[in-house]
Design an enzyme around this catalytic site. Structure first.
Site, PDB file in Angstrom:
ATOM      1  NE  ARG A  89      -3.793  -2.264   2.406  1.00 23.82           N
ATOM      2  CZ  ARG A  89      -3.542  -3.480   2.865  1.00 23.82           C
ATOM      3  NH1 ARG A  89      -2.362  -3.754   3.395  1.00 23.82           N
ATOM      4  NH2 ARG A  89      -4.467  -4.415   2.812  1.00 23.82           N
ATOM      5  CG  ASP A 149      -6.537  -4.242   8.351  1.00 25.21           C
ATOM      6  OD1 ASP A 149      -5.818  -4.823   7.543  1.00 25.21           O
ATOM      7  OD2 ASP A 149      -6.828  -3.036   8.270  1.00 25.21           O
ATOM      8  NE  ARG A 152      -9.122  -8.326   4.360  1.00 27.47           N
ATOM      9  CZ  ARG A 152      -8.486  -7.465   3.577  1.00 27.47           C
ATOM     10  NH1 ARG A 152      -7.447  -6.778   4.043  1.00 27.47           N
ATOM     11  NH2 ARG A 152      -8.878  -7.272   2.332  1.00 27.47           N
ATOM     12  CG  HIS A 176      -5.614  -0.840   5.702  1.00 31.18           C
ATOM     13  ND1 HIS A 176      -6.089  -2.106   5.945  1.00 31.18           N
ATOM     14  CD2 HIS A 176      -5.836  -0.609   4.379  1.00 31.18           C
ATOM     15  CE1 HIS A 176      -6.585  -2.618   4.820  1.00 31.18           C
ATOM     16  NE2 HIS A 176      -6.430  -1.730   3.862  1.00 31.18           N
TER      17      HIS A 176
END
Length: 318
Positions: A89, A149, A152, A176
């Site tokens: 990212r 997250d 998840r 993140h």
């Protein structure tokens, strides 16, 4: 019953268009405008959703321009270059920061008083960029942060413990991305600390297994990208959840990327922490009682993000 409201989505790519569809299906909006540099793409996405309107709650859904953000209560920004296989990212920092600055400049000119939710990666740095240039107070500008997250993480724990994910309370905080931190010390199953629950559970939950579970969570976005090219279903549900909390004034606790000024001596950085979210955006941050290892990890991640934010400020394109 939800009152009349208006949401604008900036970016009609896979995340933006899926978020628009999700908001429509959940019946969260009475008016939804989709804005994209490719006007035809935005028109096509709006038209596609409108064709299913006989099966949905009535709503006005259309492609528009920044002028149409004037009375939007929430503006969701998904525009930006997506990650490619093998990219982190953080690789998108400079390209996407320019996009975010341009979008916020347009919102400063046309939008009145919206809550601005950033989903563009790297989301913590893009949230900070937006917070710095927006005319809105920082409590009204934040990123989706580590909420995805966290989802998840709960899913991975649920799979391992063989219980449904809603029975688990567990957070991922920090960045993140590479600097995300699992809060094992506070994780619990319906109030029972995970360390105690593991003693009566027939599933493996030793330190080695915890590391494996966390690494799977941390890398799950890239796994999806490798398999199908992009992630958009789960993040659209994440953005819809944030939007719902704002529009319904729920005061829900959501782990979003919020501006930090004082927590653990950290300031001038945006990171994922649980925050109370309702009308007007973030009402307050919940300062978790982290253990020593989690505190150190959070502080270290903040230092990395501050260095990257300084690089954004000092970067001069050739």
């Amino acid at each position: 019953m939800i009152k009349k409201n208006k949401v604008a989505i900036i970016g009609a790519g896979q995340v933006g268009s899926t978020t628009a569809f999700t908001l429509a299906v959940k019946g969260l909006v009475s008016e939804l405008v989709i804005i994209d540099i490719n006007k035809e793409k935005a028109e096509g996405e709006a038209l596609d959703i409108n064709h299913g309107m006989p099966f949905l709650n009535p709503a006005k859904i259309y492609a528009g321009s920044y002028e149409d953000t004037k009375n939007a209560e929430v503006v969701i920004i998904t525009a930006g270059l997506p990650r490619k296989p093998g990219q982190s990212r953080r690789d998108l920092i400079h390209s996407n920061s320019r996009i975010i600055k341009e979008i916020i400049s347009n919102l400063n000119e046309h939008a009145e008083d919206p809550v601005i939710v950033i989903a563009t990666n790297p989301v913590d740095l893009m949230a900070l960029t937006a917070q710095k240039v927006s005319k809105q107070p920082k409590t009204k500008v934040f990123g989706s942060g580590t909420l995805l997250d966290t989802a998840r993480f709960k899913f991975a724990l649920a799979q391992n413990c063989n219980i449904e994910a809603r029975s688990i309370q567990a957070e991922i905080i920090g960045e993140h991305g590479e600097g995300e931190i699992p809060v094992w010390s506070l994780a619990n199953v319906v109030g029972v600390p995970l360390a105690i629950y593991c003693n009566v559970c027939d599933r493996i939950c030793e330190e080695e297994k915890r590391i494996e579970l966390f690494e799977k969570v941390r890398d799950s976005g890239m796994e999806v990208i490798k398999k199908k090219g992009a992630t958009y279903y789960a993040i659209s549900l994440t953005l819809a959840r944030i939007t719902e909390a704002i529009l319904r004034d729920e005061n829900s606790v959501l782990t979003v990327s919020t501006y930090i000024d004082g927590f653990l001596g950290i300031n001038d950085v945006s990171m994922g922490l649980p925050a109370v979210v309702g009308t007007g955006g973030i009402q307050r941050i919940i300062e978790l009682p982290l253990d020593l290892e989690e505190k150190e990890a959070f502080i270290n991640t903040s230092k990395v993000l501050k260095t990257l934010a300084k690089d954004i400020d000092e970067f001069k394109p050739e």
